[in-house]
Write a protein that holds these residues in place. Structure first.
Motif, PDB file in Angstrom:
ATOM      1  N   THR A   1      10.213  85.818  22.975  1.00  0.00           N
ATOM      2  CA  THR A   1      11.301  85.364  22.096  1.00  0.00           C
ATOM      3  C   THR A   1      10.706  84.715  20.848  1.00  0.00           C
ATOM      4  O   THR A   1       9.518  84.395  20.809  1.00  0.00           O
ATOM      5  CB  THR A   1      12.234  84.347  22.793  1.00  0.00           C
ATOM      6  OG1 THR A   1      11.533  83.121  23.012  1.00  0.00           O
ATOM      7  CG2 THR A   1      12.758  84.882  24.119  1.00  0.00           C
TER       8      THR A   1
ATOM      9  N   THR B   1      20.832  79.165  23.715  1.00  0.00           N
ATOM     10  CA  THR B   1      19.780  80.170  23.548  1.00  0.00           C
ATOM     11  C   THR B   1      20.403  81.557  23.670  1.00  0.00           C
ATOM     12  O   THR B   1      21.495  81.720  24.243  1.00  0.00           O
ATOM     13  CB  THR B   1      18.694  80.036  24.632  1.00  0.00           C
ATOM     14  OG1 THR B   1      19.307  80.276  25.897  1.00  0.00           O
ATOM     15  CG2 THR B   1      18.041  78.663  24.606  1.00  0.00           C
TER      16      THR B   1
ATOM     17  N   ASP C   1       6.371  81.382  25.106  1.00  0.00           N
ATOM     18  CA  ASP C   1       7.299  82.461  25.455  1.00  0.00           C
ATOM     19  C   ASP C   1       7.311  83.517  24.351  1.00  0.00           C
ATOM     20  O   ASP C   1       8.265  83.624  23.566  1.00  0.00           O
ATOM     21  CB  ASP C   1       8.712  81.866  25.658  1.00  0.00           C
ATOM     22  CG  ASP C   1       9.732  82.949  26.015  1.00  0.00           C
ATOM     23  OD1 ASP C   1       9.317  84.057  26.435  1.00  0.00           O
ATOM     24  OD2 ASP C   1      10.946  82.693  25.866  1.00  0.00           O
TER      25      ASP C   1
ATOM     26  N   LEU D   1      11.295  81.911  17.329  1.00  0.00           N
ATOM     27  CA  LEU D   1      11.984  80.726  16.823  1.00  0.00           C
ATOM     28  C   LEU D   1      12.932  81.156  15.697  1.00  0.00           C
ATOM     29  O   LEU D   1      12.744  80.809  14.536  1.00  0.00           O
ATOM     30  CB  LEU D   1      10.970  79.690  16.327  1.00  0.00           C
ATOM     31  CG  LEU D   1      10.053  79.094  17.405  1.00  0.00           C
ATOM     32  CD1 LEU D   1       9.036  78.135  16.769  1.00  0.00           C
ATOM     33  CD2 LEU D   1      10.875  78.349  18.464  1.00  0.00           C
TER      34      LEU D   1
ATOM     35  N   THR E   1      19.933  80.629  19.507  1.00  0.00           N
ATOM     36  CA  THR E   1      18.510  80.483  19.210  1.00  0.00           C
ATOM     37  C   THR E   1      17.654  81.356  20.129  1.00  0.00           C
ATOM     38  O   THR E   1      18.136  81.855  21.142  1.00  0.00           O
ATOM     39  CB  THR E   1      18.076  79.018  19.390  1.00  0.00           C
ATOM     40  OG1 THR E   1      18.202  78.682  20.783  1.00  0.00           O
ATOM     41  CG2 THR E   1      18.934  78.059  18.579  1.00  0.00           C
ATOM     42  N   HIS E   2      16.372  81.473  19.776  1.00  0.00           N
ATOM     43  CA  HIS E   2      15.376  82.131  20.633  1.00  0.00           C
ATOM     44  C   HIS E   2      15.766  83.567  21.017  1.00  0.00           C
ATOM     45  O   HIS E   2      15.892  83.891  22.192  1.00  0.00           O
ATOM     46  CB  HIS E   2      15.096  81.278  21.882  1.00  0.00           C
ATOM     47  CG  HIS E   2      14.631  79.890  21.552  1.00  0.00           C
ATOM     48  ND1 HIS E   2      15.509  78.832  21.346  1.00  0.00           N
ATOM     49  CD2 HIS E   2      13.390  79.399  21.357  1.00  0.00           C
ATOM     50  CE1 HIS E   2      14.814  77.736  21.051  1.00  0.00           C
ATOM     51  NE2 HIS E   2      13.535  78.046  21.048  1.00  0.00           N
TER      52      HIS E   2
ATOM     53  N   THR F   1       8.080  81.951  20.086  1.00  0.00           N
ATOM     54  CA  THR F   1       8.341  80.661  20.732  1.00  0.00           C
ATOM     55  C   THR F   1       7.077  80.230  21.477  1.00  0.00           C
ATOM     56  O   THR F   1       6.508  81.044  22.222  1.00  0.00           O
ATOM     57  CB  THR F   1       9.495  80.802  21.752  1.00  0.00           C
ATOM     58  OG1 THR F   1      10.608  81.413  21.097  1.00  0.00           O
ATOM     59  CG2 THR F   1       9.915  79.451  22.314  1.00  0.00           C
TER      60      THR F   1
END
Ligand code: 4AD
Ligand code: MG
Length: 442
Positions: free
Chosen positions: A351, A291, A348, A353, A331-332, A345
């Protein structure tokens, strides 16, 4: 193929350098250019290149006569000519074959000294002479590998059921932020050169399910790095109902397919440019995934001064990738540093995707992609937050009005991939005619 002691006359076969192996002891006709020449009294060694490869041709006074021999001896580098001769196997020759010259015809004599000699030249000089520089075996090898990478992208996506639906180059709006737009006059209206075909891909998937566009893209980026071009080529797959995780799998399979295709089809080119295939053969799925937050921690542990929310610079990407032998997914990312269309996300919203794929060996980001917002109201909110002119995005919002579905896609920069696979220090050699901050010519 042809016997050496046959009494009957052989025909003359039209051949290319790459295919001469099929004509051992036959007389062939090759059409090309004089790449290099050296002479030792009664013998002239010509290196002929024809676009498919280079071959040594041996001419002697006995073989072609005194007059023709003298004419050949005076011929300038890069003169074009047709050579007829007998193909001889010679393990010492590059490519394994040599041509015993019987006849030759000059098509056009180069009448000036060729600017690119076999000695070293400075990079600016070579780029000024790019129209000639591409003739050299090294540049030919790189651009051949590029062509094979492009082919591998198309083959892979076609095989996976993606339909090639190309996006327009002249567009009324931005995809990747307004700061890097190239504008032009469109009959009194302002138009921009495409930064990405993504938004149009998103329309096309609602008609085809899985699509890709593949074309030139433009970024008016004032960056003068070894990874940035002003004009570059991007392949952009997009699929309806594809989740973020499914997209990562598609990416690693596509990159692996490309690397395997090059390893299988470009052995000569890789060896011409001195690229060790060993490192590339480690590229197999699955690729590691970390991440953004873990990547920031990793950088901090390595003494990098960075805070959560900062975007990664080239040095950061290199430091992250150095920890892995294969390409790595980050990622994220924080919502704030990514494009307006990125899906938050779940659980969340700070952040998204979104994922970048970083190549090993310090080549940096080769792919950017993610899941897209498919909710009408959230997308509208983002368009306002990013101060984008609503009237230009109404058609894009329509896609969320009429049967919207979750969907994902990504864009892979061809030149970055070529630079990585070829092991080049700069993207300027990965495209036939690079467009850079200070270079529009030739
Ligand atoms: O990360 P980027 O900006 O992503 C997009 O444009 C998305 N709309 C693509 C999509 O999801 N369909 O660019 C994607 C890739 C980068 O990872 C990089 O490989 C390449 O395009 N790229 C460049 N290559 C050379 N020179 C530049 N100036 C580049 N900018 C991006
Ligand atoms: Mg990116």
């Amino acid at each position: 193929m042809c016997s050496t002691n046959s009494t009957t006359e052989h025909p003359i076969y039209d051949a290319t350098v790459s295919k001469v192996g099929a004509y051992e002891n036959c007389t062939v006709r090759l059409k090309g250019w004089l790449y290099n020449k050296r002479s030792s009294g009664k013998i002239i060694f010509i290196i002929l290149r024809d676009g498919t490869g280079i071959i040594q041709c041996v001419a002697s006074v006995n073989g072609i006569g005194q007059d023709e021999f003298e004419k050949l001896d005076k011929l300038n580098q890069e003169s074009s000519l047709i050579v007829e001769g007998v193909v001889k196997k010679d393990p010492r020759a590059p490519g394994g074959y040599e041509l015993e010259v019987k006849n030759y015809y000059i098509v056009s004599e180069a009448f000036d000294d060729y600017p690119i000699t076999l000695k070293e030249h400075g990079i600016e000089f070579l780029l000024d002479n790019r129209h000639l520089w591409i003739r050299t075996p090294r540049q030919r090898a790189i651009l051949t590998i590029r062509a094979q990478i492009v082919k591998a992208c198309r083959d892979f996506l076609d095989k996976e059921g993606f339909v090639n639906v190309d996006a327009p180059i002249l567009t009324p709006s931005a995809c990747e932020g307004t700061t890097t737009l190239f504008s032009t006059d469109y009959f009194g209206e302002k138009a921009y050169l495409s930064q990405s075909g993504q938004l149009y891909n998103e329309a096309a998937i609602m008609a085809f399910g899985k699509v890709y566009c593949f074309g030139p893209t433009f970024r008016a980026e004032k960056s003068k790095t070894r990874r940035h071009l002003i004009e570059f080529w991007m392949v952009e797959p997009e699929a309806a109902f594809m989740t973020f995780d499914e997209m990562l799998v598609l990416e690693e399979n596509m990159v692996t397919y490309i690397v395997e295709h090059v390893l299988a089809n470009c052995q000569n080119e890789l060896s011409e440019i001195g690229r060790d295939p060993e490192k590339l053969s480690q590229v197999k799925p699955p690729f590691p995934r970390i991440t953004y937050s873990d990547a920031v921690d990793l950088l901090k542990r390595n003494g990098v001064d960075i805070s959560w929310g900062d975007d990664f610079g080239a040095a950061d990407e290199t430091a992250i990738a150095k920890e892995f032998a294969k390409p790595v997914f980050v990622t994220h990312y924080p919502t704030k540093i990514k494009a307006f269309y990125m899906q938050p996300t779940p659980g969340d919203p700070e952040t998204v995707l979104g994922a970048d794929l970083l190549a090993p060996e310090g080549y940096g980001e080769i792919i950017g992609g993610g899941e897209r917002i498919y909710d009408y109201h959230l997308l509208l909110e983002r368009i306002h937050e990013h101060n984008l002119p609503l009237e230009d995005y109404e058609w894009y919002l329509d896609l969320r009005k009429y049967g919207s579905v979750p969907h994902s896609g990504f864009g892979m920069g061809i030149e970055r991939v070529v630079a990585w696979i070829c092991g080049l220090g700069h993207v300027r050699e990965t495209i036939p005619f690079p467009r850079m901050l200070n270079r529009l010519r030739p």
